[in-house]
Write an enzyme that holds these catalytic residues in place. Structure first.
Site, PDB file in Angstrom:
ATOM      1  N   ASN A  59       0.823  -1.220   0.000  1.00 16.27           N
ATOM      2  CA  ASN A  59       0.000   0.000   0.000  1.00 16.27           C
ATOM      3  C   ASN A  59       0.849   1.260   0.000  1.00 16.27           C
ATOM      4  O   ASN A  59       2.028   1.197   0.299  1.00 16.27           O
ATOM      5  CB  ASN A  59      -0.910  -0.022   1.238  1.00 16.27           C
ATOM      6  N   CYS A  89      -5.007  -6.794  -4.248  1.00 22.83           N
ATOM      7  CA  CYS A  89      -5.393  -6.793  -2.839  1.00 22.83           C
ATOM      8  C   CYS A  89      -6.215  -8.060  -2.652  1.00 22.83           C
ATOM      9  O   CYS A  89      -6.586  -8.702  -3.628  1.00 22.83           O
ATOM     10  CB  CYS A  89      -6.238  -5.539  -2.587  1.00 22.83           C
ATOM     11  N   HIS A  90      -6.481  -8.465  -1.421  1.00 26.33           N
ATOM     12  CA  HIS A  90      -7.346  -9.642  -1.299  1.00 26.33           C
ATOM     13  C   HIS A  90      -8.650  -9.343  -0.568  1.00 26.33           C
ATOM     14  O   HIS A  90      -9.388 -10.241  -0.214  1.00 26.33           O
ATOM     15  CB  HIS A  90      -6.628 -10.828  -0.679  1.00 26.33           C
ATOM     16  N   HIS A 132      -9.807  -0.735  -1.120  1.00 21.42           N
ATOM     17  CA  HIS A 132     -10.230  -0.542   0.276  1.00 21.42           C
ATOM     18  C   HIS A 132     -11.573   0.152   0.391  1.00 21.42           C
ATOM     19  O   HIS A 132     -11.973   0.548   1.504  1.00 21.42           O
ATOM     20  CB  HIS A 132      -9.164   0.212   1.099  1.00 21.42           C
ATOM     21  N   ASP A 184     -11.862  -4.724   3.259  1.00 23.33           N
ATOM     22  CA  ASP A 184     -11.348  -3.650   4.107  1.00 23.33           C
ATOM     23  C   ASP A 184     -12.278  -2.441   4.142  1.00 23.33           C
ATOM     24  O   ASP A 184     -12.038  -1.495   4.895  1.00 23.33           O
ATOM     25  CB  ASP A 184      -9.971  -3.201   3.585  1.00 23.33           C
TER      26      ASP A 184
END
Lengths: 445, 445
Positions: free
Chosen positions: B142, B163-164, B192, B252
């Site tokens: 990030n 990203c996961h 996110h 997230d």
């Protein structure tokens, strides 16, 4: 020379209406025109109409003056509709403010004067489409930014929003000690958030004169300043915003630049504005409301005193309002450059085309053509998007959808909010005020 | 089957690197490939390299493993560069946090891990242009959102941010009691901050199952929940955001949705997330850091114990990370649909083309093609603009210009800020931290 019919919606705003009548009387090119006063308050309407009649007679003006309580009557054959109405007047605004303050929102929150105004603007715009579709609509009452964006998106193109904040540039000249008559400037943005991209004295860049004033005289000015509570043009807030964004904020901008930190409480406001805390503090605002009430009383008094000379009250000097010069430019092709609120269409880069911006525009027989002013500094554009354009878009979306969550989100992102519950509670409380019954229903409460 | 060279920048992230190696070993189509580990921390690099060597041997994998302390060496002939580096590691982040908390910012403010990361990303992207211009850059560390936007605007097009978080959709399935393997979903947005526009169980709309769970089971779940401190997928915060915006926030997103009111203090966080206050509270974050440290210790321990079986630690089951399947899709045209961070170019309506969005994309021999997902609800789009895209743009503008006023404006508009002076002071304090010397100079301090 063309005879035009101008209809004023909310004509009970006596000072506004009388200033307009005076400006018309001073324009030979508008001789023979008709002004139709419309208001829902008969008493105020009668006062304005009788004062205007007497004024026109004293000035020996060739002007037809009408009055009506019916909007649709006013709109018949109108060439120009000037909307200056404020639904519920200041009374409701103050009641909402009180309610907001009870819930911890210093200086309150406005729903009624926002959503009711949007509704009224749409209604007027729609009625114009029916009654006089060729007419120009001049929007004078707030919210000019949100309302003009809404009307031009939803109803009609022939809308011009007007404000007089941009004249703040002349106040800068006066304060820094140069002749306002020798000053030119450009101050684009969105209404109440405009920034001086160019400032010239006798044709030369005058920004260094501002810098010099800040360097050498600002501190003294702030210590000894003794002007009107509503004057914030050269306040510490304005100078701080100039430092932050690189352009000087003009007119109402120091009040409304989205800098919550200037508005925390009266003490803070005193530090950033003036000893009264500026226009929007409890002190400055009372001064404004009292002035307003006094001016209305004076109008009533004048109307009752048939021996009084109206034209000694309204000296035959053109006001600085742009309404009549713009009307003259449109009907008589007397071209001029004005500060107008119209859809952006590329005038300011980085702002969507269908957002109403405040820019200089050329007005003539063709209509209104905004001048392409290019891009504002990127930091400033982003700030305007974040603090003005997106909240406006949220406001319009809430208005159109009745989605209570948008209202809640708007309040939650208000810097004064301290918790989710507080936001919910103030929202509920404001929607429960008697004059907001329609809003409570609209927002599913 | 194509042999590829994959270089991992910041390969000392042992778990990440080992997971990647395992995934490669499980892909026959990547046989004969090379993985080059690069890190500036020799000790960590050696640990990872030796573990990977042993793992590959145990699995009898046809894989070449290299290590280097020099980035440019790693980049030579690379087909893929995976950047997972965090400059200064968590130590600097925690020091900045401590400094921020001293000035009244609960959970602190990050400058270093933002601006230093952007600088590193640009440097890596530039070096790739010189050393291996045809390589794909996969950005894993990030800020993926800001960094990928910056790199794709300034340096190169071949960047994929990964990203996961989107796997949170399967967590929803588990919690509401349906089989994650029978679930499909779509969750676009920006990294996110992604929102589930489609959710299906056995091909049918499964949103009603979420609604039913909220109606009948959520309260019980929240009372008896006993999961990981970092799990916020079905928290009260997530459900509240779903109610506000009409789409469920994924991964997230419940942490980072721009809802300051969920993050006021530990007590508030406990109410909105879980008994630990969620991932980002002092409790949840310590748990995360401790887990990280334990995993590193375990790696070191494994590397010292030459008798240990590495493959019993890293079971030969594919991870859910997308890196290797995406590499396989690109080099072998084994097409797949992935959740990628790439420039928008119309994929999500209402967001500028040059903003990196997180959307499903088709990846194959041609490259990465984002899927047009249309518009998110208007309220949500405006919220994402206000709380994510504009702050990102301000961040990049601050980074590029070194304009201290943009930093100040960012802090002032942080909901935790209570005064202008507080914002100035925390900015000064953070810029005075020893490891921020470069930032202090960059921002003219």
């Amino acid at each position: 020379m063309t005879k035009a019919k101008m209809s004023i919606i909310g004509a009970g705003s006596a000072v506004f209406s009388m200033s307009l009548v005076r400006d018309i009387c001073l324009k030979d090119s508008l001789k023979g025109s008709t002004v139709c006063f419309m208001d829902i308050d008969k008493e105020r309407l009668d006062v304005v109409h009788s004062l205007a009649e007497r004024y026109a007679k004293e000035r020996n003006a060739d002007l037809k003056l009408e009055k009506t309580l019916e909007r649709n009557e006013a709109l018949q054959d109108a060439d120009f509709v000037i909307n200056t109405a404020l639904i519920g007047g200041h009374t409701n605004v103050e009641k909402e403010r009180e309610c907001g303050e009870k819930h911890g929102y210093y200086r309150g929150i406005n729903f009624a004067s926002y959503f009711h105004q949007l509704k009224l603007m749409l209604d007027v715009a729609e009625d114009i489409e029916d009654a006089c579709p060729d007419a120009w609509l001049i929007q004078a009452s707030n919210p000019v930014f949100d309302g003009c964006t809404l009307m031009t998106r939803e109803i009609r193109d022939k809308v011009i929003g007007l404000c007089h904040g941009h004249y703040g540039a002349y106040q800068i000249a006066r304060v820094i000690g140069i002749d306002p008559d020798e000053v030119t400037f450009q101050a684009p943005g969105v209404n109440h958030c405009i920034w001086m991209t160019d400032f010239r004295y006798q044709g030369k860049d005058a920004y260094p004169l501002i810098d010099e004033w800040i360097e050498t005289k600002a501190e003294d000015y702030w210590k000894t300043w003794d002007g009107s509570p509503t004057d914030a043009q050269m306040s510490p807030a304005a100078v701080s915003l100039y430092r932050m964004f690189g352009l000087f904020p003009i007119g109402d901008t120091p009040r409304f630049a989205g800098a919550w930190w200037h508005h925390v409480d009266l003490e803070t406001k005193k530090r950033w504005f003036n000893k009264y805390g500026g226009f929007d503090s409890e002190v400055g605002w009372s001064y404004y409301l009292e002035g307003l009430a006094k001016r209305i009383d004076r109008m009533v008094e004048l109307s009752r005193d048939s021996s009084a000379s109206i034209s000694s009250e309204f000296k035959p000097v053109p006001s600085r309002e742009q309404h009549i010069p713009i009307i003259d430019a449109l009907v008589n092709d007397n071209e001029g450059k004005f500060q107008v609120n119209v859809p952006n269409r590329g005038a300011i880069e980085g702002i969507n085309d269908d957002v109403v911006v405040e820019v200089p525009g050329i007005v003539n027989g063709q209509g209104v053509q905004p001048i392409h002013v290019g891009a504002l500094p990127k930091h400033l554009t982003l700030h305007i998007l974040r603090t003005h354009i997106i909240p406006m878009e949220l406001g319009l979306e809430a208005f159109k959808t009745g989605d209570r969550n948008i209202l809640l989100n708007r309040i939650l992102l208000d810097h004064r909010t301290r918790s989710y519950e507080q936001a919910q509670e103030v929202m509920r409380a404001i929607l429960t005020l008697p004059f907001n019954e329609d809003l409570r229903k609209h927002f599913g409460g």
